[in-house]
Design a protein around this motif. Structure first.
Motif, short mmCIF file in Angstrom:
data_model
loop_
_atom_site.label_atom_id
_atom_site.label_comp_id
_atom_site.label_asym_id
_atom_site.label_seq_id
_atom_site.Cartn_x
_atom_site.Cartn_y
_atom_site.Cartn_z
N ILE A 387 24.76 -47.18 -39.28
CA ILE A 387 25.27 -45.96 -38.64
C ILE A 387 24.60 -44.72 -39.23
N PRO A 388 24.65 -44.50 -40.56
CA PRO A 388 23.93 -43.31 -41.08
C PRO A 388 22.41 -43.43 -40.92
N ILE A 389 21.87 -44.66 -41.02
CA ILE A 389 20.43 -44.82 -40.84
C ILE A 389 20.04 -44.48 -39.41
N GLY A 390 20.83 -44.97 -38.44
CA GLY A 390 20.55 -44.67 -37.03
C GLY A 390 20.64 -43.19 -36.72
N GLN A 391 21.60 -42.51 -37.32
CA GLN A 391 21.73 -41.07 -37.11
C GLN A 391 20.52 -40.33 -37.68
N TRP A 392 20.03 -40.80 -38.83
CA TRP A 392 18.84 -40.16 -39.43
C TRP A 392 17.62 -40.36 -38.51
N VAL A 393 17.46 -41.57 -37.99
CA VAL A 393 16.34 -41.85 -37.09
C VAL A 393 16.40 -40.93 -35.87
N LEU A 394 17.58 -40.80 -35.28
CA LEU A 394 17.74 -39.99 -34.08
C LEU A 394 17.40 -38.53 -34.35
N ARG A 395 17.91 -37.98 -35.42
CA ARG A 395 17.65 -36.56 -35.76
C ARG A 395 16.17 -36.34 -36.05
N THR A 396 15.59 -37.26 -36.85
CA THR A 396 14.19 -37.10 -37.25
C THR A 396 13.25 -37.21 -36.06
N ALA A 397 13.52 -38.18 -35.17
CA ALA A 397 12.66 -38.37 -34.00
C ALA A 397 12.72 -37.15 -33.08
N CYS A 398 13.92 -36.60 -32.87
CA CYS A 398 14.05 -35.41 -32.02
C CYS A 398 13.32 -34.21 -32.62
N LYS A 399 13.44 -34.03 -33.92
CA LYS A 399 12.75 -32.91 -34.58
C LYS A 399 11.24 -33.05 -34.47
N GLN A 400 10.75 -34.29 -34.66
CA GLN A 400 9.30 -34.50 -34.60
C GLN A 400 8.77 -34.26 -33.19
N ASN A 401 9.50 -34.73 -32.20
CA ASN A 401 9.06 -34.53 -30.82
C ASN A 401 9.00 -33.03 -30.48
N LYS A 402 10.03 -32.30 -30.92
CA LYS A 402 10.05 -30.87 -30.67
C LYS A 402 8.91 -30.17 -31.42
N ALA A 403 8.61 -30.66 -32.62
CA ALA A 403 7.52 -30.06 -33.40
C ALA A 403 6.18 -30.23 -32.68
N PHE A 428 29.63 -41.30 -30.60
CA PHE A 428 28.20 -41.50 -30.42
C PHE A 428 27.58 -40.42 -29.52
N VAL A 429 28.23 -40.12 -28.40
CA VAL A 429 27.68 -39.11 -27.49
C VAL A 429 27.53 -37.77 -28.21
N GLN A 430 28.52 -37.42 -29.02
CA GLN A 430 28.44 -36.16 -29.76
C GLN A 430 27.31 -36.19 -30.79
N VAL A 431 27.07 -37.36 -31.38
CA VAL A 431 25.97 -37.50 -32.34
C VAL A 431 24.64 -37.21 -31.65
N VAL A 432 24.47 -37.73 -30.43
CA VAL A 432 23.25 -37.47 -29.66
C VAL A 432 23.12 -35.98 -29.35
N LEU A 433 24.23 -35.38 -28.91
CA LEU A 433 24.21 -33.94 -28.60
C LEU A 433 23.85 -33.11 -29.82
N ASP A 434 24.41 -33.48 -30.96
CA ASP A 434 24.12 -32.74 -32.19
C ASP A 434 22.65 -32.84 -32.56
N ALA A 435 22.06 -34.04 -32.37
CA ALA A 435 20.63 -34.22 -32.69
C ALA A 435 19.76 -33.36 -31.78
N LEU A 436 20.13 -33.30 -30.50
CA LEU A 436 19.36 -32.48 -29.55
C LEU A 436 19.49 -30.99 -29.87
N GLN A 437 20.72 -30.55 -30.16
CA GLN A 437 20.93 -29.13 -30.45
C GLN A 437 20.27 -28.72 -31.76
N GLU A 438 20.35 -29.60 -32.77
CA GLU A 438 19.76 -29.28 -34.06
C GLU A 438 18.24 -29.17 -33.97
N SER A 439 17.62 -30.01 -33.15
CA SER A 439 16.17 -30.02 -33.03
C SER A 439 15.65 -29.05 -31.97
#
Length: 578
Positions: A387-403, A428-439
């Motif tokens: 769960i924390p590993i998957g959240q890290w992957v999601l956040r990192t991938a979104c940030k890299q794509n935006k970069a 889970f849906v909120q986790v995805v939204l947070d990753a998109l908004q953060e990146s």
């Protein structure tokens, strides 16, 4: 530092305390009876009715006889003090009659007042006091029995608990030593139970555990002693197993019992079980060693695919130690940022343009170097670290794509794998939204890859989550399509955009007619459902030619590029056709 008391030691202490309580209860009754008789003799003396030696002898014998009978009656009829009191009153009354008979036989004059006083004391004084004493003893006896039961039984299932099972194994080992026989201990763990708990809740999980316990207890009557160790773990003691084949038969029976569907609260699901077997005396000569080794063998059964059994072998301890070390390393890897993401291009084979990329996690261990996901992802899912590993992957991938977009590269979709355990988290849906908004990444440039395994539980909730994500603009693809068991049932229901043909089918499409037929069938199904298709694991020109012939437009594989770190992927994008 105080030493921790072992379960066996605490069990012996509890037995010793229980025996002491029994003796104390008998002594208490003797004291009460002696006090009652002394008071009665004193009252008669005050009323002018003298006591003679026969009175004292009768009182003494009454105390000696009545107390043990009352104590035994309370233990036998602990909920009915009247039934316990009746024999005591009868004995006291009988003692008075015997005293009268002795007086007549010895030609003594019968004293009517003395007899009346004795009977009145019995009715008005002795019986009420004994009733209250017995009521108190009844309550204490009931409490002791309840505490003893709770100490040795599992509250949820009613089965013997770890401590009781350990005592049973110890007793059986002592008997086996005398007779020269063999026995076996089985450690059982329900497969996928954590997913059930995470998805349906603990109350639902308790119902499943209760039914599993009932199946084991009723199905193994005559074969072995069943207990619950805690969580979703059960143990079985088989007292007579001269050959390993005898233990195997019981293990196969257990697998059959627990592989049948569980129908709970309108849901039907299968869990299965993994079993470890340790034999006495070769795998241990004491309860703790046997149970530990059976537990070790059970984990080996899980590693080999679950829903099976394994006999203990000495080399298994090395595997268990490695697993514990790996779990500790995983925790540190999160804290010390040892994970990195690699990216593999997804290419349109008709135009050779890059359509997107898949983010793939790698573990860069400081001493061992890169550890492949196949070695640590199963453990991460088992321990919940996914769960924390998957959240890290999601956040990192979104940030890299935006970069990359901010650096001026054409926008591409970033595909991220989602574990079923991660997907079934309520937020889970909120986790995805947070990753998109953060990146700052727009939803249409994120693609979530799910597996068919998410269809196992709460299909309606799965569809609702997927629909919410689709409405936000996030793309959904089904990874490793065709390897699960729910494809045909749920494919039309799931709001998905793309099917990803599993690598195992692509690998042999040019040499295995069955794999070729499966890939063609997937393409035809996707075409009729208006779904995109991507084939992963494409490595050869022959595979590429086959996919071109069946009009599979998108591929991913070594024929174009292996997964590479972000800086190398930047070079790939620079070389990609516009």
């Amino acid at each position: 530092m105080a030493k921790k008391r072992s379960p066996a030691g605490s069990g012996l202490l509890r037995e010793w305390w229980h025996k002491l309580y029994r003796h104390a209860a008998l002594l208490h009754l003797w004291c009460v009876m002696a006090g009652v008789e002394i008071v009665l003799l004193s009252l008669k003396q005050l009323l002018g009715v003298p006591n003679d030696p026969l009175d004292f002898m009768t009182s003494g014998l009454t105390v000696l006889l009545v107390a043990p009978i009352l104590n035994a009656s309370v233990r036998k009829n602990s909920t009915k003090p009247i039934r316990a009191l009746a024999p005591a009153v009868f004995i006291v009354a009988f003692a008075e009659l015997v005293e009268l008979a002795v007086r007549y036989a010895s030609w003594q004059t019968a004293d009517l007042m003395k007899t009346t006083a004795d009977l009145a004391g019995l009715a008005l004084f002795t019986a009420p006091i004994l009733y209250f004493v017995l009521t108190d003893m009844r309550n204490r006896e009931f409490t002791v029995r309840q505490l003893t039961y709770l100490a040795y039984h599992d509250m949820l299932t009613g089965l013997p608990n770890r401590q009781k099972f350990q005592q049973s194994v110890g007793t059986s080992i002592r008997a086996a030593k005398l007779s020269g026989s063999k026995l076996s201990v089985m450690f059982i763990d329900l497969d996928r139970f954590k997913n059930v708990n995470d998805t349906f809740g603990h109350a639902f999980g308790d119902l499943l555990l209760t039914e599993a316990a009932e199946r084991l207890n009723s199905g193994l009557q005559g074969d072995g002693c069943v207990s619950r160790q805690g969580g979703d773990e059960f143990t079985v003691l088989i007292k007579d197993t001269p050959q390993p084949q005898d233990a195997e038969k019981v293990a196969q029976k257990i697998i059959h019992l627990l592989s049948q569907p569980f129908a709970i609260d309108g849901h039907e699901l299968r869990v299965g079980c993994s079993i470890g077997i340790a034999m006495y005396p070769q795998d241990g000569e004491d309860p703790i060693t046997l149970m530990k080794n059976a537990d070790t063998a059970m984990y080996r059964a899980k590693e080999l695919g679950k829903n099976g059994y394994q006999f203990y072998k000495a080399e298994m301890n090395d595997t268990v130690i490695q697993k514990l070390v790996m779990e500790e390393w995983l925790n540190k890897a999160l804290e010390q940022e040892e994970f990195v993401l690699y990216y593999q291009p997804q290419v349109d084979i008709f135009t050779t343009r890059m359509n997107g990329m898949e983010a793939l996690i790698r573990w860069n261990h400081p001493r061992l170097g890169f550890i492949s996901p196949g070695e640590f992802i199963p453990l991460a899912e088992e321990t919940g670290l996914i769960i924390p590993i998957g959240q890290w992957v999601l956040r990192t991938a979104c940030k890299q794509n935006k970069a990359w977009q901010l650096a001026g590269f054409p926008p591409l979709k970033m595909a991220v794998n989602i574990s079923p355990i991660q997907f079934h988290q309520h937020d889970f849906v909120q986790v995805v939204l947070d990753a998109l908004q953060e990146s700052g990444l727009e939803p249409q440039y994120l693609e979530l890859e799910i597996t068919e395994g998410i269809a196992m539980y709460h299909v309606d909730q799965v569809i609702q989550k997927l629909q919410t994500l689709r409405e936000l603009g996030v793309h959904i693809s089904m990874d490793d399509f065709g390897t699960g068991y729910s494809s045909l049932n749920y494919l039309k229901k799931f709001p998905i955009d793309k099917l990803k043909i599993a690598q195992q089918f692509v690998r042999d499409i040019t040499v295995d007619p069955d794999d070729a037929a499966i890939v063609q069938a997937i393409m035809a199904m996707a075409l009729s459902l208006k779904l995109d298709v991507i084939a992963e694991g494409v490595e050869t020109e022959e595979q590429l030619s086959f996919l071109l012939d069946i009009k599979c437009r998108e591929i991913q594989g070594y024929i174009y590029s292996k997964p590479v770190p972000a800086n190398e992927f930047t070079d790939l994008m620079l070389r990609s056709p516009a």
